[in-house]
Design a protein around this motif. Structure first.
Motif, mmCIF file in Angstrom:
data_model
loop_
_atom_site.group_PDB
_atom_site.id
_atom_site.type_symbol
_atom_site.label_atom_id
_atom_site.label_comp_id
_atom_site.label_asym_id
_atom_site.label_seq_id
_atom_site.Cartn_x
_atom_site.Cartn_y
_atom_site.Cartn_z
ATOM 1 N N LYS A 18 11.254 -3.862 -3.031
ATOM 2 C CA LYS A 18 10.044 -3.620 -2.758
ATOM 3 C C LYS A 18 8.967 -3.355 -3.505
ATOM 4 C CE LYS A 18 7.766 0.441 0.089
ATOM 5 N NZ LYS A 18 8.524 1.733 0.702
ATOM 6 N N LYS A 19 7.933 -3.460 -3.260
ATOM 7 C CA LYS A 19 6.214 -3.596 -4.707
ATOM 8 C C LYS A 19 6.525 -2.235 -4.805
ATOM 9 C CE LYS A 19 3.350 -6.597 -4.954
ATOM 10 N NZ LYS A 19 1.610 -6.579 -4.150
ATOM 11 N N HIS A 71 3.377 0.143 -3.456
ATOM 12 C CA HIS A 71 3.160 -0.785 -1.976
ATOM 13 C C HIS A 71 3.134 -0.026 -1.038
ATOM 14 C CE1 HIS A 71 4.365 -1.951 2.596
ATOM 15 N NE2 HIS A 71 4.807 -0.475 2.913
ATOM 16 N N GLN A 72 4.104 1.765 -1.101
ATOM 17 C CA GLN A 72 3.723 2.680 -0.098
ATOM 18 C C GLN A 72 2.293 3.521 -0.554
ATOM 19 O OE1 GLN A 72 6.849 3.600 0.629
ATOM 20 N NE2 GLN A 72 4.912 4.571 2.405
ATOM 21 N N LYS A 89 -0.932 1.965 -0.836
ATOM 22 C CA LYS A 89 -1.563 1.277 -0.694
ATOM 23 C C LYS A 89 -1.957 1.217 1.122
ATOM 24 C CE LYS A 89 -1.820 -2.291 -4.465
ATOM 25 N NZ LYS A 89 -1.892 -3.709 -5.875
ATOM 26 N N THR A 90 -0.744 0.505 1.426
ATOM 27 C CA THR A 90 -0.218 1.089 2.480
ATOM 28 C C THR A 90 -1.180 2.180 3.905
ATOM 29 O OG1 THR A 90 1.504 -0.552 2.584
ATOM 30 C CG2 THR A 90 1.488 0.431 4.700
ATOM 31 N N ASP A 91 -0.604 3.801 2.653
ATOM 32 C CA ASP A 91 -0.831 4.735 3.120
ATOM 33 C C ASP A 91 -2.170 4.992 3.700
ATOM 34 O OD1 ASP A 91 -1.009 5.971 1.539
ATOM 35 O OD2 ASP A 91 0.800 6.811 1.922
ATOM 36 N N GLY A 92 -2.906 4.093 2.778
ATOM 37 C CA GLY A 92 -4.615 4.510 2.326
ATOM 38 C C GLY A 92 -4.317 4.887 1.403
ATOM 39 N N SER A 93 -3.642 5.673 0.605
ATOM 40 C CA SER A 93 -4.006 7.075 -0.439
ATOM 41 C C SER A 93 -4.355 6.168 -1.775
ATOM 42 C CB SER A 93 -2.676 8.041 -0.146
ATOM 43 O OG SER A 93 -1.790 7.252 -0.906
ATOM 44 N N ILE A 94 -4.274 5.031 -1.951
ATOM 45 C CA ILE A 94 -4.349 4.835 -3.249
ATOM 46 C C ILE A 94 -6.146 4.883 -3.440
ATOM 47 C CG2 ILE A 94 -5.009 2.550 -3.330
ATOM 48 C CD1 ILE A 94 -2.167 2.359 -5.150
ATOM 49 N N GLY A 107 -9.203 -3.826 -6.187
ATOM 50 C CA GLY A 107 -9.164 -4.671 -4.493
ATOM 51 C C GLY A 107 -9.182 -5.365 -4.824
ATOM 52 N N MET A 111 -4.282 -7.006 -10.099
ATOM 53 C CA MET A 111 -5.550 -6.506 -9.161
ATOM 54 C C MET A 111 -4.165 -7.512 -7.927
ATOM 55 S SD MET A 111 -6.637 -9.789 -11.436
ATOM 56 C CE MET A 111 -5.930 -11.438 -11.583
ATOM 57 N N GLY A 112 -3.794 -7.197 -7.605
ATOM 58 C CA GLY A 112 -2.506 -7.406 -6.147
ATOM 59 C C GLY A 112 -2.025 -8.559 -6.415
ATOM 60 N N ARG A 153 9.853 -12.668 -3.446
ATOM 61 C CA ARG A 153 8.988 -12.636 -2.137
ATOM 62 C C ARG A 153 6.941 -12.725 -3.248
ATOM 63 N NH1 ARG A 153 11.354 -8.270 1.033
ATOM 64 N NH2 ARG A 153 10.520 -6.889 -0.998
#
Lengths: 158, 713
Positions: free
Chosen positions: B10-11, B14-15, B17-22, B229, B473-474, B605
């Motif tokens: 798992k990156k 990840h967390q 970025k997915t929940d928008g808090s970064i 981003g 940068m991704g 992956r």
């Protein structure tokens, strides 16, 4: 002229004093501090600022705040408290669907908008549902897989 | 352990970025923060005669070139680009002055009221005009940012003795990075120290630019990367300019200042991929073998030199791709025009060359009545062969095996034959590209210019921190570098931390470019980890520093383009199948297959993510991504006008990795990110040719261009 506008955001009712034509994205980010809503293009093309309004996926950069008073609005900050989010989050991780992350909150909400109206979509329906959300990193297929995986593993949640 | 490093995890980022808090740069706010916007030239080329300012309200400020404490030149390679224009402008969008203040609306209102009096000059808007010498040059006497030439073997003899000579001209257009996060910076000035936070790839490039602009000591400048981003090269050089602007505004106002580009501004003024004109002339012997090739490449560099010279070098070194051409003459120029400066973009000059070369090889094969894949196979390099610059392919070349694999996956040859005879108005076609990418900086760059240093810091509690100047940068660096360190140290991955780089804390491990982060920086971290493991003392603070060591190579002669341009190469094959409507010119993807040799994947992956994103960006470059400059102005200023692929434009991509571990890469890994883009356009366009039975010489093949080719034959 600023006006008091009632908003239902992430399950809470709030009244805020803003200009009625202020863009919803600016209200969310500037007035409410909901920074999970990202601005990528400002013209409704990229989907990074998408939020759920009455369960529908809407680009918040194209919405004047007064037009959605009293409507049920969800941003990623509210949605992340749900079990459905947890399922999508897990599937996005196992499909490797997140790279730079800028499009991800919008993509997650696009997935919710789809699955809440169609819990078992086909691949083509997934592609249609996220076609308004641009991603420049992944090439989309890993996102499509993540959403299909969420539907398979957690379809009962929707 | 090392066997398992390729297994996906798992990156680590990840967390959030997915929940928008970064937090990306636009999400950061500071007390008393001001906003700055740029007044830009509306003329292609002009003298600035006068600037009329409206009354400036209290709390607002105007910043121009007089406010720059140091040199008014952006530090890149060549000293030609002013940070703020002084008495002349050279492209539409060139920054002239800045307006800063507490309310963005008011800042924009002030900008609208500023009146610049220009005295227009004749502009140079095309490569042809840049060369013909009729108009005063923009750059030096010849308008040429860079001009190189190199020779291998006896090219004159090859052409004199040729049985047949085939010459073709190709054209490639702009490509916009279209990262979803527009560019932005926040500048600070406290106690004589300049700090910037920004969306960027190369913290030390930005630092160097600020040191020059402020004429200050190195320790008076600090650069911190904000979560970025997307970048794809677009945030390699341009952020240096934005950082200087944000920092100057902070310096003048003594307050934090935020500078954000909106999408339109970002598309109009930031760098793009160089448009190119490429002439390929090939000598063939009686057996239809290539005996020589003369290649001439011209790039449109825009108004300032930027990185054009290095992009040009990459284009030229890649001119013969994966083929062994005994006699060779390669020359090229990067030219100055009064258009927006072009710059780095994933592949860095190679996508232009590979498009032309692969199309040319395809066309020669057809002229000889051969299957393109057989013709290509006849000319492919093998281990020990010379490179275009008389270096050596010193590691195993697995192309035959890779072609075998891709044939199995795609049925390429069978379909290629079948699709030559179709009569319906929806025609299928299949195409193949074979390509490579040099890993790391060109030539002796790593040894002579970058001199990368990395550091590992172990804390009392056994946590190990990675200190490098490379950014995620991704592309997954915050996971892959951690994997390398934790696997080598044999400690759990959650004991390794890697924060966004801050130049006050990290040594200069070089820029995040040129497919070097994982292979070069990752290897240094692997070495540092081995040393730390050997000297590990439980419960003690320890530090381990490692410096770049150049492998034994044929010395690179930068002037004559001779020697090993790269220590090693990554390889790829793309096969693309399409359906083309002969009525509308629309091109639908039907299938995409790929095989890559990236050494050993550090995370399968993550590599798959690079492959899929890169191929689609390459396919976009070959099809829908059309951008042009008219009268010096970019015409596609929005994502509505500049079309990038959506989820509906792509089909599942089947990809396979061939293991070919590289001794000087961490766990055998080589470069990967850029490689994945290069083959997309030629594979797609050769597929379109297979469908419609006509030759194509230009990318992108928009429906309009496809119809043009169909009607003109």
């Amino acid at each position: 002229m600023d006006k008091m506008i009632p908003l239902k955001i992430n399950g809470n009712t709030k009244k805020i004093m803003v200009h009625p034509s202020k863009r919803l994205i600016d209200v969310l980010r500037d007035d409410l501090g909901l920074m999970g809503v990202k601005e990528g293009c400002g013209e409704g093309e990229c989907g990074a600022c998408a939020v759920l309004i009455e369960g529908k996926l809407i680009n918040s950069c194209l919405v004047a705040v007064e037009s959605i008073k009293n409507a049920e609005i969800y941003t990623i900050e509210g949605y992340k408290m749900t079990k459905r989010y947890a399922m999508l989050d897990e599937c996005f991780a196992s499909a490797g669907a997140v790279q730079c992350g800028f499009c991800t909150p919008g993509m997650i909400l696009a997935a919710e908008a789809l699955l809440s109206s169609n819990a078992m979509p086909t691949e083509s329906e997934v592609r249609d549902a996220i076609s308004g959300n641009l991603c420049r990193c992944t090439g989309y297929n890993m996102i499509v897989e993540a959403i299909l995986m969420a539907s398979r593993k957690g379809g009962y949640l929707w | 352990m090392s066997q398992g490093i390729s297994t996906a995890i798992k990156k680590l980022d990840h967390q959030f970025k997915t929940d928008g808090s970064i937090e990306y740069i636009a999400d950061l706010k500071f007390d008393g923060m001001l906003y700055v916007k740029t007044l830009r030239s509306i003329k292609q080329r002009a003298f600035i005669k006068n600037i009329n300012l409206p009354p400036i309200p209290e709390g607002y400020d105007v910043i121009d070139h007089n406010d720059i404490p140091g040199k008014n030149i952006l530090k890149v390679i060549v000293d030609d680009n002013p940070i703020l224009a002084k008495d002349q402008v050279n492209y539409i969008g060139e920054p002239i002055l800045l307006v800063v203040g507490p309310k963005l609306d008011k800042v924009l209102e002030i900008l609208e009221q500023i009146n610049v009096i220009y005295e227009e000059r004749a502009p140079i808007l095309t490569i042809e005009k840049a060369e013909d010498g009729e108009v005063d040059p923009i750059y030096k006497n010849d308008n040429c940012f860079a001009s190189y030439q190199y020779i291998k073997g006896d090219i004159q003899k090859a052409f004199n003795e040729a049985n047949e000579i085939i010459e073709e001209t190709f054209e490639t257009g702009y490509q916009e990075h279209a990262y979803i996060e527009p560019q932005g910076m926040i500048g600070f000035y406290d106690e004589d120290k300049v700090t910037v936070y920004g969306s960027l790839q190369c913290p030390y490039y930005v630092k160097d630019a600020l040191v020059q602009a402020f004429d200050c000591k190195e320790d008076k400048v600090r650069v911190v990367q904000a979560t970025t981003g997307g970048a794809f090269g677009g945030k390699e050089d341009y952020p240096s300019l934005l950082a200087c602007h944000a920092a100057l505004a902070a310096y003048k106002t003594k307050k934090p200042v935020k500078l954000l580009l909106d999408r339109k501004e970002d598309m109009e003024v930031t760098t793009k991929r160089h448009p190119a004109q490429l002439v390929y002339k090939t000598a063939l012997d009686k057996e239809g073998h290539i005996t020589g090739m003369a290649v001439n490449i011209k790039l449109n560099g825009g108004a300032y030199a930027g990185l054009s010279s290095v992009v040009m070098q990459r284009s030229l070194i890649c001119a013969t791709g994966v083929y062994n051409i005994p006699n060779l003459k390669v020359e090229g120029k990067a030219l100055a025009t009064n258009t927006v400066p072009t710059g780095a973009f994933r592949g860095f000059g190679a996508p232009q060359s590979f498009f032309a070369l692969e199309m040319h090889m395809e066309h020669i094969a057809k002229q000889l009545g051969m299957a393109p894949v057989d013709f290509k196979k006849q000319h492919m390099v093998t281990m020990g062969d010379k490179t275009s610059t008389n270096g050596s392919f010193r590691d195993p070349v697995l192309l035959p095996k890779m072609i075998e694999e891709v044939e199995k996956m795609s049925q390429y040859s069978q379909k290629y034959k079948a699709y030559q005879m179709q009569s319906s108005n929806k025609k299928k076609g299949i195409g193949m590209s074979v390509f490579l990418h040099g890993c790391g900086f060109t030539g002796s760059g790593e040894r002579d210019h970058i001199k990368a240093t990395v550091k590992l810091k172990k804390y009392f509690n056994g946590i190990v921190e990675i200190l490098v100047s490379n950014v995620d940068m991704g592309q997954g660096l915050q996971t892959t570098l951690n994997k390398i360190v934790s696997t080598t140290l044999n400690i759990p991955i959650d004991k390794v931390i890697f924060s966004n780089p801050d130049t006050d804390r990290v040594p200069n491990s070089g820029p995040t470019v040129a497919s070097r982060s994982l292979m070069i920086v990752g290897k240094l971290l692997e070495r540092a980890s081995i040393k730390l493991k050997e000297t590990w003392i439980e419960g003690q603070k320890q530090e381990m520093t490692e410096h770049y060591q150049h492998p034994e190579l044929i010395p690179w002669d930068e002037k004559n383009f001779q020697g090993d341009a790269y220590p090693t190469y990554s390889w790829g094959i793309n096969v693309v199948e399409v359906a083309v409507s002969t009525l509308t010119g629309e091109i639908d993807l039907v299938g995409v297959w790929s095989v890559f040799d990236v050494g050993n994947a550090i995370d399968e992956r993550i590599i798959r993510g690079q492959i899929e994103g890169g191929i689609l960006q390459g396919i976009g470059y070959g099809s829908m991504e059309f951008m042009e400059s008219q009268n010096g102005m970019i015409q596609q200023k929005s994502i509505t006008d500049y079309i990038i692929p959506t989820a509906k434009d792509v089909v599942p991509i089947e990809s396979k990795l061939i293991k070919n571990p590289y001794q000087d890469g961490p766990f055998g890994a080589k470069g990967a990110g850029e490689l994945t883009l290069i083959g997309g356009a030629p594979a797609l366009v050769t597929a379109i040719e297979n469908a419609i039975g006509q030759s194509i010489h230009k990318t992108p093949v928009t429906p309009e261009h496809a119809l043009e080719v169909l009607s003109n034959g």
